[in-house]
Scaffold this motif. Structure first.
Motif, PDB file in Angstrom:
ATOM      1  N   ILE A  56      24.498  41.172  47.492  1.00  0.00           N
ATOM      2  CA  ILE A  56      24.852  41.428  48.598  1.00  0.00           C
ATOM      3  C   ILE A  56      26.043  42.414  48.856  1.00  0.00           C
ATOM      4  CG2 ILE A  56      25.421  40.512  51.198  1.00  0.00           C
ATOM      5  CD1 ILE A  56      22.459  39.587  50.151  1.00  0.00           C
ATOM      6  N   MET A  57      25.924  43.460  49.676  1.00  0.00           N
ATOM      7  CA  MET A  57      27.153  44.356  49.964  1.00  0.00           C
ATOM      8  C   MET A  57      28.204  43.782  50.487  1.00  0.00           C
ATOM      9  SD  MET A  57      25.781  47.044  48.852  1.00  0.00           S
ATOM     10  CE  MET A  57      25.070  46.030  47.565  1.00  0.00           C
ATOM     11  N   GLU A  58      29.212  44.013  50.209  1.00  0.00           N
ATOM     12  CA  GLU A  58      30.582  43.426  50.481  1.00  0.00           C
ATOM     13  C   GLU A  58      31.273  43.979  51.795  1.00  0.00           C
ATOM     14  OE1 GLU A  58      34.052  41.682  47.878  1.00  0.00           O
ATOM     15  OE2 GLU A  58      33.966  44.027  47.871  1.00  0.00           O
ATOM     16  N   GLY A  59      31.819  42.873  52.767  1.00  0.00           N
ATOM     17  CA  GLY A  59      32.610  43.611  54.034  1.00  0.00           C
ATOM     18  C   GLY A  59      31.699  43.556  55.283  1.00  0.00           C
ATOM     19  N   THR A  60      30.348  43.758  55.294  1.00  0.00           N
ATOM     20  CA  THR A  60      29.403  43.638  56.556  1.00  0.00           C
ATOM     21  C   THR A  60      29.950  42.433  57.343  1.00  0.00           C
ATOM     22  OG1 THR A  60      27.900  45.065  55.462  1.00  0.00           O
ATOM     23  CG2 THR A  60      27.398  43.857  57.621  1.00  0.00           C
ATOM     24  N   ASN A  61      29.808  41.371  56.640  1.00  0.00           N
ATOM     25  CA  ASN A  61      30.343  39.863  57.322  1.00  0.00           C
ATOM     26  C   ASN A  61      31.740  39.414  56.810  1.00  0.00           C
ATOM     27  OD1 ASN A  61      30.290  37.254  58.315  1.00  0.00           O
ATOM     28  ND2 ASN A  61      28.064  36.914  57.663  1.00  0.00           N
ATOM     29  N   PRO A  62      32.345  39.425  57.640  1.00  0.00           N
ATOM     30  CA  PRO A  62      33.844  38.697  57.136  1.00  0.00           C
ATOM     31  C   PRO A  62      33.529  37.400  56.971  1.00  0.00           C
ATOM     32  CG  PRO A  62      33.891  39.161  59.362  1.00  0.00           C
ATOM     33  CD  PRO A  62      32.710  39.811  58.945  1.00  0.00           C
ATOM     34  N   ASP A  63      32.982  36.661  57.140  1.00  0.00           N
ATOM     35  CA  ASP A  63      32.658  35.344  56.940  1.00  0.00           C
ATOM     36  C   ASP A  63      31.560  35.122  55.937  1.00  0.00           C
ATOM     37  OD1 ASP A  63      34.720  34.276  58.534  1.00  0.00           O
ATOM     38  OD2 ASP A  63      33.247  34.450  60.334  1.00  0.00           O
ATOM     39  N   ALA A  64      31.222  36.168  55.047  1.00  0.00           N
ATOM     40  CA  ALA A  64      30.030  35.932  54.052  1.00  0.00           C
ATOM     41  C   ALA A  64      30.076  34.787  53.330  1.00  0.00           C
ATOM     42  CB  ALA A  64      30.021  37.231  53.320  1.00  0.00           C
ATOM     43  N   THR A  65      31.220  34.245  52.582  1.00  0.00           N
ATOM     44  CA  THR A  65      31.366  33.069  51.474  1.00  0.00           C
ATOM     45  C   THR A  65      30.821  32.010  52.227  1.00  0.00           C
ATOM     46  OG1 THR A  65      33.015  34.195  50.645  1.00  0.00           O
ATOM     47  CG2 THR A  65      32.616  31.985  50.298  1.00  0.00           C
ATOM     48  N   PRO A  66      31.149  31.425  53.431  1.00  0.00           N
ATOM     49  CA  PRO A  66      30.609  30.323  54.011  1.00  0.00           C
ATOM     50  C   PRO A  66      29.459  30.375  54.772  1.00  0.00           C
ATOM     51  CG  PRO A  66      32.595  31.092  55.837  1.00  0.00           C
ATOM     52  CD  PRO A  66      32.557  31.997  54.081  1.00  0.00           C
TER      53      PRO A  66
END
Length: 442
Positions: A56-66
């Motif tokens: 998954i590309m990093e940064g698009t969703n600031p809450d990607a981890t949860p």
């Protein structure tokens, strides 16, 4: 909607087949009978003990981890399999993908930018998901422009996930003060610009960013032109056609004829345009659906002073605008394609697709979810959603167009007109020649 522009003969193999198998022959050394997959999502823990690798590309969703923690729990509950999600920086992604494709070490599923998907399909790295989309009954719900961008040789290799689109962002307070309503035609756009020029002489009515292709494209499409067309596998530039030149002339004329722009804007990209708007130097600008929220967050004094409207067309219909975002693609190295499709469907339809859109500020890739956004009637969101559904477009779906964008052919064309170095006809002809050299060489 823009018509789909694809090439070649359809490869109707289902998800369990590799792209290479689609080109097999039957002269004794071929792959034999092609078995189609049922593409049924895996349920009841049917893949217990397996692991699905995902990039998954990093940064698009600031809450990607949860977000992915929740997705992983649901995925494991349904399939029994675990998710191995790796985040990849956009800046490093192209090299990482190319190395993985060359070495046969691609993930099972990955986020692929809409302009990358055709190239990865052309390289034989992706699997055709047409059968699965049809089996799931979601074909008619896909946003046309995103489906078009994920289609190569008449087969779908990228499942629409999320995207943004460009419309016109404007200062509602300035418009209200001048007694002006948002324009819906090209003539009205000029009329509004002239009124703004008198009402707010220190603000640019409509700066024309010379280093932004996606500002020029809508006017080419709006005039009935195309960037390029394909016939029998050969692409040909159309930017020098009479229709395209009409759109280019109107767009650049906002600066050269009507003086709605400035010499500084000749070198601006979209960031430069947004910065000028934030400084109060512009009344209108073409900007992405992700822009208003960022502007208000960084400039709280603009809260309640920004609105948006679709890019006007010549006679009242909106001009099509480029829809850019990401697909989810299944790579042909996936050991369990049905498990991969289960994840893709879970992410791109329903609750997780909606949550991703809510958290990122981008739009989901299905029209049913987009309709919900439109019905909410948020003045900073609904106009973009309407633009995406009713006036979304894709640049030429061929890996060769990436090379053309790498040469900045369209921005160079626009800049040569804005600076007076070339006429519209001369600049369009030069751009067409450069594009055709790439198309023919490819």
């Amino acid at each position: 909607m823009r018509r789909r522009i694809t090439s070649g003969v359809a490869c109707l193999a289902a998800l369990t087949l590799t792209v290479a198998a689609c080109g097999g022959d039957d002269d004794g050394g071929g792959s034999g009978e092609l078995e189609k997959s049922a593409c049924a999502p895996i349920t009841d823990g049917g893949a217990k003990g397996e692991t699905l690798s995902v990039w998954i590309m990093e940064g698009t969703n600031p809450d990607a981890t949860p977000f992915f923690k929740e997705v992983s729990a649901k995925f494991e509950q349904q399939t029994g399999a675990k998710l191995d999600v790796q985040f990849v920086a956009w800046a490093d992604a192209q090299t990482k993908f190319n190395n993985a494709i060359g070495g046969g070490t691609t993930p099972d599923v990955a986020e692929t930018g809409t302009t990358w998907t055709p190239g990865f399909a052309d390289a034989g790295a992706l699997t055709d998901i047409d059968a699965c989309v049809d089996e799931a009954g979601v074909r008619d719900d896909l946003v046309d422009s995103l489906e078009e961008a994920g289609t190569y040789d008449d087969s779908l290799y990228g499942m629409p996930w999320y995207a943004g689109v460009r419309s016109v962002v404007y200062r509602t307070d300035v418009f209200k003060k001048a007694g002006i309503e948002p324009p819906t035609t090209w003539d009205e756009l000029v009329d509004v610009g002239e009124k703004l020029k008198k009402a707010e002489p220190d603000m640019l009515p409509f700066p024309v960013a010379g280093d932004s292709e996606y500002g020029a494209d809508p006017f080419i499409w709006g005039a009935g032109g195309e960037i390029a067309t394909e016939e029998d596998g050969q692409w040909t530039s159309e930017v020098d056609s009479p229709e395209a030149q009409k759109g280019i002339e109107f767009y650049t004329g906002l600066a050269t004829e009507h003086d709605f722009s400035s010499a500084a804007a000749q070198t601006w990209d979209e960031t430069g345009l947004s910065d000028a708007f934030a400084r109060g130097e512009a009344s209108m600008m073409i900007a992405g659906s992700w822009t208003p929220g960022a502007l208000v967050e960084q400039n709280p004094d603009l809260k309640g002073k920004i609105g948006a409207f679709p890019i006007p067309g010549p006679e009242g219909d909106m001009s099509p605008s480029f829809v850019g975002g990401s697909h989810l693609s299944v790579f042909n190295t996936a050991e369990n394609p049905d498990l991969a499709w289960t994840f893709v469907q879970m992410m791109t339809t329903g609750e997780f697709a909606q949550k991703w859109g809510d958290q990122t500020g981008y739009f989901p890739g299905t029209e049913s979810l987009l309709d919900k956004v439109i019905q909410e009637n948020d003045p900073l969101v609904a106009p973009f959603a309407k633009q995406m559904v009713e006036g979304g477009a894709s640049v030429p779906v061929t890996p060769l167009y990436e090379k053309i964008q790498g040469k900045s052919t369209i921005p160079a064309m626009v800049q040569s007109i804005l600076t007076g170095k070339a006429s519209v006809d001369e600049a369009a002809s030069s751009a067409a020649d450069e594009m055709n050299t790439v198309f023919q060489g490819g």
